[in-house]
Design a protein around this motif. Structure first.
Motif, PDB file in Angstrom:
ATOM      1  N   GLU A  19       1.743  10.705  -1.815  1.00  0.00           N
ATOM      2  CA  GLU A  19       2.378  10.354  -0.579  1.00  0.00           C
ATOM      3  C   GLU A  19       1.695  11.157   0.419  1.00  0.00           C
ATOM      4  N   GLU A  20       1.395  12.421   0.263  1.00  0.00           N
ATOM      5  CA  GLU A  20       0.948  13.240   1.185  1.00  0.00           C
ATOM      6  C   GLU A  20      -0.516  12.864   1.587  1.00  0.00           C
ATOM      7  N   VAL A  21      -1.258  12.323   0.628  1.00  0.00           N
ATOM      8  CA  VAL A  21      -2.787  11.820   1.105  1.00  0.00           C
ATOM      9  C   VAL A  21      -2.599  10.600   1.945  1.00  0.00           C
ATOM     10  N   ASP A  22      -1.628   9.781   1.858  1.00  0.00           N
ATOM     11  CA  ASP A  22      -1.442   8.680   2.559  1.00  0.00           C
ATOM     12  C   ASP A  22      -1.257   9.177   3.949  1.00  0.00           C
ATOM     13  N   LYS A  23      -0.191  10.319   4.099  1.00  0.00           N
ATOM     14  CA  LYS A  23       0.362  10.708   5.390  1.00  0.00           C
ATOM     15  C   LYS A  23      -0.959  11.200   6.027  1.00  0.00           C
ATOM     16  N   LYS A  24      -1.657  12.005   5.525  1.00  0.00           N
ATOM     17  CA  LYS A  24      -2.641  12.772   5.940  1.00  0.00           C
ATOM     18  C   LYS A  24      -4.125  11.680   6.600  1.00  0.00           C
ATOM     19  N   SER A  25      -3.978  10.649   5.906  1.00  0.00           N
ATOM     20  CA  SER A  25      -5.221   9.747   6.074  1.00  0.00           C
ATOM     21  C   SER A  25      -4.893   8.882   7.069  1.00  0.00           C
ATOM     22  N   ASN A  26      -3.630   8.733   7.458  1.00  0.00           N
ATOM     23  CA  ASN A  26      -3.063   7.845   8.603  1.00  0.00           C
ATOM     24  C   ASN A  26      -3.411   6.274   8.120  1.00  0.00           C
ATOM     25  N   SER A  27      -2.938   6.069   6.945  1.00  0.00           N
ATOM     26  CA  SER A  27      -3.379   4.825   6.373  1.00  0.00           C
ATOM     27  C   SER A  27      -2.203   3.768   6.574  1.00  0.00           C
ATOM     28  N   SER A  28      -1.191   4.148   7.394  1.00  0.00           N
ATOM     29  CA  SER A  28      -0.080   3.161   7.561  1.00  0.00           C
ATOM     30  C   SER A  28       0.521   2.868   6.283  1.00  0.00           C
ATOM     31  N   ARG A  32      -0.364   2.476   3.175  1.00  0.00           N
ATOM     32  CA  ARG A  32      -1.119   1.783   2.086  1.00  0.00           C
ATOM     33  C   ARG A  32      -2.467   2.065   1.605  1.00  0.00           C
ATOM     34  N   GLY A  33      -2.471   3.355   1.852  1.00  0.00           N
ATOM     35  CA  GLY A  33      -4.160   4.082   1.453  1.00  0.00           C
ATOM     36  C   GLY A  33      -4.074   4.073  -0.113  1.00  0.00           C
ATOM     37  N   GLY A  34      -4.948   4.944  -0.507  1.00  0.00           N
ATOM     38  CA  GLY A  34      -5.105   5.143  -1.920  1.00  0.00           C
ATOM     39  C   GLY A  34      -3.943   5.701  -2.681  1.00  0.00           C
ATOM     40  N   GLY A  35      -3.119   6.448  -1.815  1.00  0.00           N
ATOM     41  CA  GLY A  35      -1.934   6.908  -2.744  1.00  0.00           C
ATOM     42  C   GLY A  35      -0.914   6.080  -2.746  1.00  0.00           C
ATOM     43  N   TYR A  36      -0.799   4.868  -2.012  1.00  0.00           N
ATOM     44  CA  TYR A  36       0.302   3.858  -2.350  1.00  0.00           C
ATOM     45  C   TYR A  36      -0.199   3.146  -3.614  1.00  0.00           C
ATOM     46  N   TRP A  37      -1.672   2.876  -3.677  1.00  0.00           N
ATOM     47  CA  TRP A  37      -1.859   2.090  -4.840  1.00  0.00           C
ATOM     48  C   TRP A  37      -1.863   3.179  -6.158  1.00  0.00           C
ATOM     49  N   ILE A  38      -2.072   4.290  -5.963  1.00  0.00           N
ATOM     50  CA  ILE A  38      -1.776   5.297  -7.204  1.00  0.00           C
ATOM     51  C   ILE A  38      -0.284   5.162  -7.669  1.00  0.00           C
ATOM     52  N   ILE A  39       0.549   5.204  -6.632  1.00  0.00           N
ATOM     53  CA  ILE A  39       1.849   4.948  -7.195  1.00  0.00           C
ATOM     54  C   ILE A  39       2.335   3.742  -7.545  1.00  0.00           C
ATOM     55  N   PHE A  40       1.803   2.815  -7.152  1.00  0.00           N
ATOM     56  CA  PHE A  40       1.894   1.392  -7.723  1.00  0.00           C
ATOM     57  C   PHE A  40       1.571   1.398  -9.000  1.00  0.00           C
ATOM     58  N   GLU A  41       0.445   2.045  -9.421  1.00  0.00           N
ATOM     59  CA  GLU A  41       0.086   2.085 -10.975  1.00  0.00           C
ATOM     60  C   GLU A  41       0.968   2.909 -11.455  1.00  0.00           C
ATOM     61  N   LEU A  42       1.422   4.041 -10.993  1.00  0.00           N
ATOM     62  CA  LEU A  42       2.462   4.670 -11.928  1.00  0.00           C
ATOM     63  C   LEU A  42       3.653   3.800 -12.085  1.00  0.00           C
ATOM     64  N   LEU A  43       3.980   2.871 -11.089  1.00  0.00           N
ATOM     65  CA  LEU A  43       5.205   2.087 -11.346  1.00  0.00           C
ATOM     66  C   LEU A  43       4.724   1.066 -12.675  1.00  0.00           C
ATOM     67  N   TRP A  44       3.496   0.710 -12.863  1.00  0.00           N
ATOM     68  CA  TRP A  44       3.261  -0.261 -13.926  1.00  0.00           C
ATOM     69  C   TRP A  44       3.554   0.690 -15.044  1.00  0.00           C
ATOM     70  N   ARG A  45       3.310   1.982 -15.153  1.00  0.00           N
ATOM     71  CA  ARG A  45       3.490   2.836 -16.327  1.00  0.00           C
ATOM     72  C   ARG A  45       5.004   2.866 -16.600  1.00  0.00           C
ATOM     73  N   ASP A  46       5.630   3.039 -15.307  1.00  0.00           N
ATOM     74  CA  ASP A  46       7.171   3.057 -15.623  1.00  0.00           C
ATOM     75  C   ASP A  46       7.427   1.677 -16.155  1.00  0.00           C
ATOM     76  N   ASP A  80      -7.935  15.295   1.663  1.00  0.00           N
ATOM     77  CA  ASP A  80      -7.051  14.427   2.432  1.00  0.00           C
ATOM     78  C   ASP A  80      -7.857  13.031   2.589  1.00  0.00           C
ATOM     79  N   ALA A  81      -8.044  12.747   3.552  1.00  0.00           N
ATOM     80  CA  ALA A  81      -8.868  11.385   4.072  1.00  0.00           C
ATOM     81  C   ALA A  81     -10.009  11.106   3.227  1.00  0.00           C
ATOM     82  N   ASN A  82     -10.627  12.169   2.925  1.00  0.00           N
ATOM     83  CA  ASN A  82     -11.969  11.948   2.309  1.00  0.00           C
ATOM     84  C   ASN A  82     -11.923  12.171   0.581  1.00  0.00           C
ATOM     85  N   SER A  83     -10.807  12.223   0.121  1.00  0.00           N
ATOM     86  CA  SER A  83     -10.437  12.682  -1.385  1.00  0.00           C
ATOM     87  C   SER A  83     -10.766  11.248  -2.293  1.00  0.00           C
ATOM     88  N   HIS A  84     -10.982  11.666  -3.246  1.00  0.00           N
ATOM     89  CA  HIS A  84     -11.128  10.557  -4.175  1.00  0.00           C
ATOM     90  C   HIS A  84      -9.879   9.774  -4.240  1.00  0.00           C
TER      91      HIS A  84
END
Ligand SMILES: Cc1cc2nc3c(=O)[nH]c(=O)nc-3n(C[C@H](O)[C@H](O)[C@H](O)COP(=O)(O)OP(=O)(O)OC[C@H]3O[C@@H](n4cnc5c(N)ncnc54)[C@H](O)[C@@H]3O)c2cc1C
Length: 587
Positions: free
Chosen positions: A331-340, A342-356, A288-292
């Protein structure tokens, strides 16, 4: 009882989880309209258009789909379209899927040749046997050649009266769910992202089926031109046969010097298959919050090690993981990381949107993704015309002094470029940071036809994907989306920003070991000069590099995994000669 068989033609969707066809047979799925299906026949074809299949025992390969002899070679340079690393990864992925299907009561019928001819043969043989064919179903692809294959399948099957059905599944946001028609796709990524960045733009992933309807025994189908049944041959045998033409004829460019233990230092040690991809998914998100994944934003600019970025690209390219499966975990990792949010999860999805985004660019511009003038021709034909005059090309790939050949064989004398090109040649992977720098040097410093670089990548990348590859190449070369002449990187500055201690350079270029960390970035200006075993002079030298030769000990700090430093703004781009900290590629 008459068998009612559904044929699932598999392409870049070599998985069971969140699969457009198989997931319809999960117990939680409604299975409406499928009650009468008695058997499912999953079919995979090593398509001779993309992969050289001439080494398969007894194959009658015949001509390409358009009747040509072009075979599995790239269009401009004639490199093998699928080089060794990807042949290995694909083959493992196919056989992994076969065993996963067997574990749920099914199997995979493996073929080689032309999909339309093979599917036609199978359908005819089953119909002759008295079977009813419920339909031929497959996952859609967004690229021109793959679309042409789909057309050929429909045409070939028309006379059999069998319904053909296709499913969108390659992107996170499906084309049918876009809030605008494809023709209105913005030509700038940020404008696109702002219009689609919302969680309700895509659905949750679907589960894998626990059991699949039985696999039907097939009547005997004779091999002929374009139709070859791989049958029950063992994976290793098939792999050896697929590799044999590449080993006999490695191509005109000499192989890259292999003086490192590439398997041990590879950033992508994964061998392929959904089984491994799911393990990687767990590894990357566990904690979760400490994940890669939670730390993705801070580490993603790295170049060394397995965990600086997700390494999901190859799994996505071959469809071992669906983008929805990754996005859900992000999405789940950001919820669990209390990142408001914009945590790592947001940026991973951001890159998936580049792919899209590049998928949709491919849908919008079709074959222009592969032309010298690029998609720029559609919105500024004059500028595209001007640029097209200035590209260089090698006189011969056998000329070892030619700048393109030096680039491809990791002998430019610019360590950041060479380390990355060597990693690519020996492992089939390169970080995003590396890709941007090597593409920039080839197109912006050496002015080489960007398609040669794109084709070299196409041949070698394990994660090769037509739209991500050609879209990114056009973008860096300045003939694609948002074309701007100044998208140029300074490889000396980039090296020092992202690999301050030269760990990445020295890992891949052991000849530099004897130099100080600073000198390793520009050996030709070190007091002792370039060491033996490394080019004495760089292939080119830009005036802008000179300001970065000094030893600035106060440069940015390193990051986890020794992969380099992060930019002050945490952005993924930056370091270009004139675009500063800009998030190039949004990355
Ligand atoms: C010249 C050039 C060529 C490229 N060719 C390819 C290619 O053939 N196939 C490919 O998948 N990616 C390509 N990329 C994009 C990117 O470099 C890789 O997707 C990324 O490095 C893969 O590592 P990762 O999975 O750890 O990425 P992460 O940083 O973990 O990103 C997560 C996922 O987002 C997607 N993604 C990230 N950046 C991009 C991007 N710029 N464009 C499109 N998708 C992106 C990928 O699917 C990736 O797996 C290219 C980039 C450049 C500059």
């Amino acid at each position: 009882m008459t068998r009612n068989i559904l044929i699932a033609f598999l392409r870049n969707d070599l998985r069971l989880t969140d699969h457009p066809i198989f997931s319809q047979f999960a117990s939680s799925s409604s299975q409406r309209g499928l009650e009468n299906v008695t058997h499912i026949l999953p079919v995979y074809v090593f398509d001779q258009q993309y992969i050289e299949v001439g080494g398969l025992n007894g194959i009658k390969k015949g001509k390409g789909p358009g009747g040509d002899q072009h075979g599995a070679r790239t269009r401009v340079a004639g490199f093998w379209r699928t080089g060794k690393p990807r042949v290995q990864f694909m083959t493992r992925s196919v056989y992994d899927l076969q065993s996963r299907l067997q574990s749920i009561g099914s199997d995979l019928s493996i073929w080689s040749g032309h999909p339309h001819l093979i599917l036609h043969k199978i359908v005819k043989a089953l119909q002759k046997n008295g079977d009813n064919i419920h339909g031929v179903w497959y996952g859609e692809e967004p690229h021109t050649e793959e679309k042409a294959t789909e057309k050929r399948i429909k045409k070939a099957l028309a006379e059999t009266q069998v319904p053909v059905r296709s499913f969108q599944h390659r992107s996170l946001i499906l084309p049918k769910d876009l809030p605008f028609p494809l023709k209105d796709l913005p030509d700038v990524f940020t404008q696109f992202r702002k219009r689609v960045e919302a969680p309700d733009m895509y659905n949750d992933p679907l589960p894998a089926p626990e059991k699949l309807k039985p696999f039907p025994e097939l009547p005997l189908i004779e091999n002929e031109e374009g139709v070859y049944n791989v049958g029950k041959q063992a994976e290793q045998e098939v792999l050896q046969q697929l590799l044999s033409p590449l080993e006999k004829d490695p191509g005109p460019i000499k192989p890259v010097k292999d003086d490192v233990n590439a398997d041990k230092i590879s950033a992508l040690p994964f061998k392929g298959g959904e089984t491994e991809a799911l393990k990687r998914l767990e590894h990357y998100f566990t904690g979760d919050a400490n994940s890669h994944a939670a730390n993705y934003k801070e580490t993603r600019n790295g170049m060394l090690g397995v965990d600086y970025s997700s390494k999901f690209s190859a799994a996505l390219a071959h469809g071992l993981l669906s983008p929805r499966t990754i996005a859900k975990r992000a999405e789940e990792v950001d919820k669990k990381s209390n990142s408001s949010g914009r945590g790592g999860g947001y940026w991973i999805i951001f890159e998936l949107l580049w792919r899209d985004y590049f998928f949709f660019v491919s849908e919008k511009y079709g074959s222009q993704l592969y032309t010298l003038k690029g998609i720029e021709e559609s919105f500024d034909s004059k500028a595209a015309q001007e640029k097209a005059k200035s590209w260089n090309a090698p006189d011969s790939f056998e000329n070892e002094k030619d700048p393109f050949v030096r680039w491809a064989t990791a002998e430019t004398g610019v360590p950041l470029i060479d380390a990355n090109m060597k990693e690519l040649a020996l492992t089939g992977f390169m970080s995003n940071r590396g890709r941007q720098n090597v593409a920039s040097l080839l197109t912006k410093d050496l002015y080489y036809d960007w398609r040669l670089g794109a084709e070299w990548f196409e041949s070698l990348l394990v994660d090769y994907d037509p739209s991500s590859n050609y879209g990114n190449w056009q973008y860096v070369a300045g003939v694609g989306n948002d074309p701007r002449a100044s998208r140029q990187f300074n490889p000396i500055k980039q090296g020092k920003d992202y690999d301050r201690e030269a760990k990445y350079l020295k890992t891949w270029l052991p000849a530099l070991e004897q130099l100080s960390n600073n000198d390793a970035h520009h050996p030709w200006v070190s007091p002792s000069g370039s060491p033996d075993g490394y080019p004495a002079k760089p292939v080119c030298e830009s005036p802008a590099w000179k300001g970065h030769y000094g030893n600035n000990a106060n440069r940015r700090g390193g990051i986890r995994g020794g992969g380099g430093g992060r930019s002050k703004r945490g952005g993924r781009g930056g370091g270009g000669q004139s675009n500063g900290q800009r998030r190039n590629n949004g990355n």
